[in-house]
Design a protein around this motif. Structure first.
Motif, PDB file in Angstrom:
ATOM      1  N   ALA A  11       0.828  -1.209   0.000  1.00 31.81           N
ATOM      2  CA  ALA A  11       0.000   0.000   0.000  1.00 31.81           C
ATOM      3  C   ALA A  11       0.860   1.256   0.000  1.00 31.81           C
ATOM      4  N   MET A  12       1.924   1.252   0.794  1.00 31.26           N
ATOM      5  CA  MET A  12       2.796   2.418   0.824  1.00 31.26           C
ATOM      6  C   MET A  12       3.543   2.597  -0.500  1.00 31.26           C
ATOM      7  N   GLY A  13       3.924   1.488  -1.121  1.00 36.91           N
ATOM      8  CA  GLY A  13       4.547   1.579  -2.435  1.00 36.91           C
ATOM      9  C   GLY A  13       3.590   2.152  -3.465  1.00 36.91           C
ATOM     10  N   TYR A  14       2.337   1.754  -3.378  1.00 36.16           N
ATOM     11  CA  TYR A  14       1.286   2.261  -4.266  1.00 36.16           C
ATOM     12  C   TYR A  14       1.124   3.773  -4.113  1.00 36.16           C
ATOM     13  N   VAL A  15       1.099   4.249  -2.890  1.00 33.34           N
ATOM     14  CA  VAL A  15       0.969   5.691  -2.641  1.00 33.34           C
ATOM     15  C   VAL A  15       2.229   6.422  -3.101  1.00 33.34           C
ATOM     16  N   ASP A  73       4.628  10.166  -8.050  1.00 28.01           N
ATOM     17  CA  ASP A  73       5.394  10.407  -9.276  1.00 28.01           C
ATOM     18  C   ASP A  73       6.755  11.033  -9.028  1.00 28.01           C
ATOM     19  N   GLY A  74       7.339  10.682  -7.925  1.00 30.80           N
ATOM     20  CA  GLY A  74       8.650  11.221  -7.622  1.00 30.80           C
ATOM     21  C   GLY A  74       8.630  12.656  -7.135  1.00 30.80           C
ATOM     22  N   ASP A  75       7.452  13.270  -7.092  1.00 35.85           N
ATOM     23  CA  ASP A  75       7.341  14.645  -6.599  1.00 35.85           C
ATOM     24  C   ASP A  75       7.742  14.698  -5.128  1.00 35.85           C
ATOM     25  N   GLN A  76       8.432  15.740  -4.761  1.00 39.66           N
ATOM     26  CA  GLN A  76       8.844  15.894  -3.374  1.00 39.66           C
ATOM     27  C   GLN A  76       7.650  16.231  -2.500  1.00 39.66           C
ATOM     28  N   ARG A  77       7.349  15.359  -1.540  1.00 37.35           N
ATOM     29  CA  ARG A  77       6.260  15.623  -0.601  1.00 37.35           C
ATOM     30  C   ARG A  77       6.894  16.095   0.703  1.00 37.35           C
ATOM     31  N   ARG A  78       6.684  17.344   1.017  1.00 31.93           N
ATOM     32  CA  ARG A  78       7.381  17.953   2.146  1.00 31.93           C
ATOM     33  C   ARG A  78       6.618  17.817   3.454  1.00 31.93           C
ATOM     34  N   ARG A  79       5.274  17.723   3.348  1.00 27.04           N
ATOM     35  CA  ARG A  79       4.458  17.740   4.565  1.00 27.04           C
ATOM     36  C   ARG A  79       3.333  16.725   4.402  1.00 27.04           C
ATOM     37  N   ILE A  80       3.348  15.717   5.264  1.00 22.43           N
ATOM     38  CA  ILE A  80       2.418  14.597   5.168  1.00 22.43           C
ATOM     39  C   ILE A  80       1.639  14.488   6.466  1.00 22.43           C
ATOM     40  N   THR A  91       2.387   5.986   9.948  1.00 24.85           N
ATOM     41  CA  THR A  91       3.230   7.173  10.109  1.00 24.85           C
ATOM     42  C   THR A  91       4.691   6.875   9.818  1.00 24.85           C
ATOM     43  N   VAL A  92       5.219   5.848  10.452  1.00 24.82           N
ATOM     44  CA  VAL A  92       6.650   5.570  10.287  1.00 24.82           C
ATOM     45  C   VAL A  92       6.948   5.046   8.885  1.00 24.82           C
ATOM     46  N   ARG A  93       6.007   4.310   8.316  1.00 23.23           N
ATOM     47  CA  ARG A  93       6.222   3.832   6.944  1.00 23.23           C
ATOM     48  C   ARG A  93       6.224   4.989   5.955  1.00 23.23           C
ATOM     49  N   LEU A  94       5.361   5.953   6.166  1.00 20.37           N
ATOM     50  CA  LEU A  94       5.369   7.139   5.316  1.00 20.37           C
ATOM     51  C   LEU A  94       6.686   7.892   5.453  1.00 20.37           C
ATOM     52  N   ALA A  95       7.187   8.003   6.672  1.00 21.08           N
ATOM     53  CA  ALA A  95       8.454   8.708   6.884  1.00 21.08           C
ATOM     54  C   ALA A  95       9.606   8.001   6.181  1.00 21.08           C
ATOM     55  N   HIS A  96       9.575   6.676   6.159  1.00 19.38           N
ATOM     56  CA  HIS A  96      10.621   5.932   5.453  1.00 19.38           C
ATOM     57  C   HIS A  96      10.483   6.074   3.944  1.00 19.38           C
ATOM     58  N   ARG A  97       9.236   6.039   3.444  1.00 20.62           N
ATOM     59  CA  ARG A  97       9.003   6.103   1.994  1.00 20.62           C
ATOM     60  C   ARG A  97       9.282   7.487   1.416  1.00 20.62           C
ATOM     61  N   PHE A  98       9.021   8.518   2.203  1.00 16.55           N
ATOM     62  CA  PHE A  98       9.194   9.891   1.724  1.00 16.55           C
ATOM     63  C   PHE A  98      10.334  10.535   2.509  1.00 16.55           C
ATOM     64  N   ALA A  99      11.541  10.253   2.075  1.00 19.23           N
ATOM     65  CA  ALA A  99      12.725  10.729   2.778  1.00 19.23           C
ATOM     66  C   ALA A  99      12.733  12.254   2.833  1.00 19.23           C
ATOM     67  N   GLY A 100      12.968  12.773   4.011  1.00 15.37           N
ATOM     68  CA  GLY A 100      13.053  14.204   4.195  1.00 15.37           C
ATOM     69  C   GLY A 100      11.744  14.880   4.530  1.00 15.37           C
ATOM     70  N   ASP A 160      12.658   5.018  18.059  1.00 14.94           N
ATOM     71  CA  ASP A 160      13.331   3.738  17.877  1.00 14.94           C
ATOM     72  C   ASP A 160      13.873   3.581  16.460  1.00 14.94           C
ATOM     73  N   GLN A 161      13.181   4.169  15.478  1.00 22.15           N
ATOM     74  CA  GLN A 161      13.574   4.007  14.075  1.00 22.15           C
ATOM     75  C   GLN A 161      14.342   5.214  13.519  1.00 22.15           C
ATOM     76  N   GLY A 162      14.783   6.081  14.404  1.00 25.01           N
ATOM     77  CA  GLY A 162      15.591   7.213  13.981  1.00 25.01           C
ATOM     78  C   GLY A 162      14.832   8.257  13.191  1.00 25.01           C
ATOM     79  N   LEU A 163      13.542   8.394  13.475  1.00 22.76           N
ATOM     80  CA  LEU A 163      12.693   9.316  12.710  1.00 22.76           C
ATOM     81  C   LEU A 163      12.149  10.457  13.563  1.00 22.76           C
ATOM     82  N   ALA A 164      12.620  10.581  14.789  1.00 27.14           N
ATOM     83  CA  ALA A 164      12.034  11.549  15.722  1.00 27.14           C
ATOM     84  C   ALA A 164      12.171  12.984  15.242  1.00 27.14           C
TER      85      ALA A 164
END
Length: 269
Positions: free
Chosen positions: A28-32, A37-44, A55-64, A86-90
């Motif tokens: 599902a996260m890959g689908y989203v 389309d490679g567009d930079q998503r800055r705020r999710i 939440t954490v999967r989105l943070a991993h999928r959309f770096a930055g 725990d996953q270094g995303l704080a």
């Protein structure tokens, strides 16, 4: 919101959903992510984030990207923060304690909103979708994940028949408590001003089920057991046997097979 956010068993169930159905979550996260389309998503925004499985999967999928987890439960959000740490995303995951049945809590602009199994809990999801549309930047996305059918766990004939009767009971109670469940979400997204992009149903069939499935099923059937007074005596006894720890008829001693589906609808502002 009209559900018991502060119920610890619900938080545990959400966490196990992420563990047991990890393949669905990855797909599902890959689908989203592909829809972006490679567009930079800055705020999710993760709308009705629960314990942060998305939440954490989105943070991993959309770096930055900054990912904002919104939920009405302080305990749920505590788990989100623990996962992020725990996953270094704080540094990129923030939490917002808010009841979505009250005023919209997230100022714009928003690039992507993910709403998984949350909209059907709202008193007025159409108002919330309009609020999401208002803060979404032009070209921004919303992804709504819901379930067209309930999960099933019991594969044998007698167990399947029992589960059908239990699901009928659950359906009656949900019809009273969650009238928005089963809504036409594409139509509601369109009415809110979004343009539909795509919809995909992810079929779930885990056989044999992973080891954590027994704990997952026990939490699910444990919630069904709250309505045991509405069951026929034989079905109430059978349900009690399923939940009887390591008893001979318990879930831990049965071969489980998880079947169901999740549907993700994508739309753009």
């Amino acid at each position: 919101m009209s559900h018991d956010h502060d119920d610890t068993s619900l938080a545990d169930l959400i966490d196990l959903d992420g563990d047991v159905l990890h393949a669905y979550w990855a797909d599902a996260m890959g689908y989203v992510r592909r829809a972006a389309d490679g567009d930079q998503r800055r705020r999710i925004v993760d709308l009705g984030a629960g314990t942060g499985v998305g939440t954490v999967r989105l943070a991993h999928r959309f770096a930055g990207a900054e990912v904002i987890a919104v939920d009405a439960s302080a305990e749920m959000l505590r788990r989100v923060r623990a996962k992020a740490l725990d996953q270094g995303l704080a540094d990129r995951v923030t939490t917002l304690h808010a009841d979505l049945d009250e005023d919209w809590p997230v100022p714009g602009p928003v690039d992507l909103t993910w709403a998984s199994l949350s909209l059907h809990h709202l008193t007025d999801p159409d108002r919330v979708l309009r609020d999401v549309h208002a803060v979404t930047r032009p070209g921004g996305l919303i992804a709504v994940a819901e379930f067209p059918v309930q999960l099933r766990f019991l594969g044998d004939e007698a167990g399947a028949a029992l589960e059908t009767r239990l699901l009928e009971l659950v359906g009656r109670h949900q019809a009273e408590r969650l009238p928005e469940l089963g809504s036409d979400w594409p139509a509601r997204l369109t009415a809110a001003g979004f343009t539909l992009l795509d919809e995909r149903t992810f079929d779930l069939d885990l056989a044999p089920a992973p080891p954590a499935a027994a704990d997952y099923a026990a939490l699910w059937f444990g919630r069904v057991a709250r309505h045991a007074d509405d069951l026929a005596p034989a079905d109430a006894a059978a349900l009690a046997a399923l939940l009887d720890g390591d008893g001979p008829g318990s879930l831990r001693r049965r071969e489980l097979r998880i079947r169901g589906a999740r549907t993700v609808t994508l739309a753009r502002r």
